[in-house]
Design a protein around this motif. Structure first.
Motif, PDB file in Angstrom:
ATOM      1  N   MET A   2       0.828  -1.179   0.000  1.00 59.77           N
ATOM      2  CA  MET A   2       0.000   0.000   0.000  1.00 59.77           C
ATOM      3  C   MET A   2       0.877   1.248   0.000  1.00 59.77           C
ATOM      4  N   ASN A   3       0.505   2.229  -0.776  1.00 54.79           N
ATOM      5  CA  ASN A   3       1.216   3.506  -0.765  1.00 54.79           C
ATOM      6  C   ASN A   3       0.783   4.279   0.467  1.00 54.79           C
ATOM      7  N   ILE A   4       1.762   4.912   1.091  1.00 54.46           N
ATOM      8  CA  ILE A   4       1.466   5.592   2.340  1.00 54.46           C
ATOM      9  C   ILE A   4       2.351   6.831   2.492  1.00 54.46           C
ATOM     10  N   ILE A   5       1.785   7.835   3.120  1.00 53.25           N
ATOM     11  CA  ILE A   5       2.551   9.033   3.470  1.00 53.25           C
ATOM     12  C   ILE A   5       2.989   8.851   4.921  1.00 53.25           C
ATOM     13  N   LEU A   6       4.284   8.621   5.103  1.00 56.82           N
ATOM     14  CA  LEU A   6       4.816   8.441   6.455  1.00 56.82           C
ATOM     15  C   LEU A   6       5.014   9.792   7.117  1.00 56.82           C
ATOM     16  N   GLY A   7       4.608   9.918   8.336  1.00 59.18           N
ATOM     17  CA  GLY A   7       4.764  11.169   9.082  1.00 59.18           C
ATOM     18  C   GLY A   7       6.189  11.344   9.574  1.00 59.18           C
ATOM     19  N   THR A   8       7.109  11.557   8.657  1.00 57.10           N
ATOM     20  CA  THR A   8       8.527  11.697   9.015  1.00 57.10           C
ATOM     21  C   THR A   8       8.902  13.128   9.374  1.00 57.10           C
ATOM     22  N   GLU A   9       7.949  14.042   9.280  1.00 50.40           N
ATOM     23  CA  GLU A   9       8.249  15.452   9.539  1.00 50.40           C
ATOM     24  C   GLU A   9       8.858  15.659  10.925  1.00 50.40           C
ATOM     25  N   GLU A  10       8.308  15.011  11.931  1.00 47.51           N
ATOM     26  CA  GLU A  10       8.805  15.175  13.299  1.00 47.51           C
ATOM     27  C   GLU A  10      10.260  14.704  13.416  1.00 47.51           C
ATOM     28  N   ILE A  11      10.587  13.588  12.777  1.00 43.58           N
ATOM     29  CA  ILE A  11      11.956  13.070  12.818  1.00 43.58           C
ATOM     30  C   ILE A  11      12.901  14.018  12.083  1.00 43.58           C
ATOM     31  N   VAL A  12      12.495  14.473  10.898  1.00 38.17           N
ATOM     32  CA  VAL A  12      13.333  15.398  10.124  1.00 38.17           C
ATOM     33  C   VAL A  12      13.621  16.657  10.939  1.00 38.17           C
ATOM     34  N   LYS A  13      12.581  17.231  11.521  1.00 40.59           N
ATOM     35  CA  LYS A  13      12.765  18.466  12.301  1.00 40.59           C
ATOM     36  C   LYS A  13      13.608  18.229  13.549  1.00 40.59           C
ATOM     37  N   LYS A  14      13.403  17.096  14.204  1.00 37.30           N
ATOM     38  CA  LYS A  14      14.146  16.777  15.430  1.00 37.30           C
ATOM     39  C   LYS A  14      15.649  16.697  15.168  1.00 37.30           C
ATOM     40  N   TYR A  15      16.031  16.157  14.023  1.00 35.84           N
ATOM     41  CA  TYR A  15      17.449  15.951  13.724  1.00 35.84           C
ATOM     42  C   TYR A  15      18.023  16.980  12.753  1.00 35.84           C
ATOM     43  N   ALA A  51      10.592   2.553  -2.397  1.00 34.39           N
ATOM     44  CA  ALA A  51      10.333   3.899  -2.914  1.00 34.39           C
ATOM     45  C   ALA A  51       9.325   3.801  -4.047  1.00 34.39           C
ATOM     46  N   LEU A  52       8.567   4.856  -4.233  1.00 35.61           N
ATOM     47  CA  LEU A  52       7.624   4.916  -5.341  1.00 35.61           C
ATOM     48  C   LEU A  52       8.336   5.426  -6.589  1.00 35.61           C
ATOM     49  N   ASP A  53       7.732   5.188  -7.721  1.00 37.49           N
ATOM     50  CA  ASP A  53       8.291   5.643  -8.995  1.00 37.49           C
ATOM     51  C   ASP A  53       8.328   7.170  -8.998  1.00 37.49           C
ATOM     52  N   PRO A  54       9.533   7.766  -9.048  1.00 34.50           N
ATOM     53  CA  PRO A  54       9.636   9.230  -8.977  1.00 34.50           C
ATOM     54  C   PRO A  54       9.025   9.942 -10.184  1.00 34.50           C
ATOM     55  N   ARG A  55       8.795   9.223 -11.265  1.00 38.46           N
ATOM     56  CA  ARG A  55       8.153   9.840 -12.443  1.00 38.46           C
ATOM     57  C   ARG A  55       6.649  10.014 -12.229  1.00 38.46           C
ATOM     58  N   ARG A  56       6.094   9.231 -11.292  1.00 43.33           N
ATOM     59  CA  ARG A  56       4.659   9.296 -11.038  1.00 43.33           C
ATOM     60  C   ARG A  56       4.299   9.987  -9.726  1.00 43.33           C
ATOM     61  N   TYR A  57       5.210   9.942  -8.752  1.00 49.30           N
ATOM     62  CA  TYR A  57       4.911  10.462  -7.418  1.00 49.30           C
ATOM     63  C   TYR A  57       6.050  11.342  -6.927  1.00 49.30           C
ATOM     64  N   ASN A  58       5.715  12.360  -6.173  1.00 58.23           N
ATOM     65  CA  ASN A  58       6.736  13.121  -5.452  1.00 58.23           C
ATOM     66  C   ASN A  58       7.152  12.280  -4.258  1.00 58.23           C
ATOM     67  N   GLU A  59       8.441  12.180  -4.047  1.00 54.44           N
ATOM     68  CA  GLU A  59       8.942  11.379  -2.940  1.00 54.44           C
ATOM     69  C   GLU A  59       8.649  12.037  -1.591  1.00 54.44           C
ATOM     70  N   TRP A  60       8.740  13.348  -1.547  1.00 55.97           N
ATOM     71  CA  TRP A  60       8.515  14.088  -0.314  1.00 55.97           C
ATOM     72  C   TRP A  60       7.310  14.999  -0.457  1.00 55.97           C
ATOM     73  N   ASP A 109       8.052  17.501   4.640  1.00 58.59           N
ATOM     74  CA  ASP A 109       9.041  16.639   5.291  1.00 58.59           C
ATOM     75  C   ASP A 109       8.493  15.239   5.545  1.00 58.59           C
ATOM     76  N   ASP A 110       7.365  14.912   4.927  1.00 62.00           N
ATOM     77  CA  ASP A 110       6.793  13.571   5.030  1.00 62.00           C
ATOM     78  C   ASP A 110       7.165  12.778   3.784  1.00 62.00           C
ATOM     79  N   LEU A 111       7.553  11.529   3.975  1.00 58.16           N
ATOM     80  CA  LEU A 111       8.037  10.671   2.898  1.00 58.16           C
ATOM     81  C   LEU A 111       6.915   9.769   2.395  1.00 58.16           C
ATOM     82  N   VAL A 112       6.791   9.662   1.087  1.00 54.84           N
ATOM     83  CA  VAL A 112       5.787   8.808   0.464  1.00 54.84           C
ATOM     84  C   VAL A 112       6.477   7.524   0.003  1.00 54.84           C
ATOM     85  N   VAL A 113       5.992   6.383   0.484  1.00 58.11           N
ATOM     86  CA  VAL A 113       6.597   5.087   0.170  1.00 58.11           C
ATOM     87  C   VAL A 113       5.510   4.036  -0.017  1.00 58.11           C
ATOM     88  N   ASN A 114       5.943   2.822  -0.371  1.00 54.91           N
ATOM     89  CA  ASN A 114       5.060   1.672  -0.441  1.00 54.91           C
ATOM     90  C   ASN A 114       5.503   0.694   0.638  1.00 54.91           C
TER      91      ASN A 114
END
Length: 150
Positions: A1-14, A126-135, A138-143
């Motif tokens: 399943m494609n999902i938007i991971l809430g990585t914003e908190e981790i990115v900001k923390k570090y 990772a998702l296909d960068p031609r079809r999806y924005n990776e970020w 600061d949230d990462l989109v993955v499968n």
């Protein structure tokens, strides 16, 4: 399943450590991305062998440190006058910070994905960068795919 991971908190923390990871195009965001894509790949049987060269080279901290060492070597090759100054102690401090930050990010990512999926066996791709924005900010989109145990 494609999902938007809430990585914003981790990115900001570090983000305060972003300058340590300037050898990556997107700095700390690339470390978080690598941790996410590496999530679920750590094998428990490596734990007994965690101080060996094989384990180290397979770990995210080991690969990141190798990337850092390569970037430092390349940089110092272009400005040999900096070699002695860098070897006077800054190298050990930088290396330790990089290892620690990568390991902490990796642990936080693993906990985040487990909390989301409640699965111990999964694959993140990772998702296909031609079809999806990776970020998305600061949230990462993955499968994330569940792996059936044999």
């Amino acid at each position: 399943m494609n999902i938007i991971l809430g990585t914003e908190e981790i990115v900001k923390k570090y983000m305060q450590y972003d300058s340590f990871f300037c050898f990556y195009e997107n700095g700390i965001k690339d470390v978080v991305r690598n941790a996410v894509l590496n999530a679920g790949k750590r094998k428990s049987y490596y734990v007994d062998d965690q101080y060996s060269e094989v384990y180290w080279l397979r770990s995210l901290a080991g690969r990141t440190t190798s990337d850092w060492e390569y970037a430092i070597d390349s940089s110092l090759d272009h400005d040999p006058s900096q070699v002695r100054a860098y070897q006077m102690g800054q190298e050990k401090i930088d290396r330790n910070v990089i290892e620690l930050v990568v390991e902490q990010i990796e642990d936080e990512v693993e906990r985040m994905i487990f909390a989301l999926t409640q699965e111990r066996n999964y694959r993140v791709t990772a998702l296909d960068p031609r079809r999806y924005n990776e970020w998305l900010g600061d949230d990462l989109v993955v499968n994330i795919t569940r792996i059936q145990e044999e």
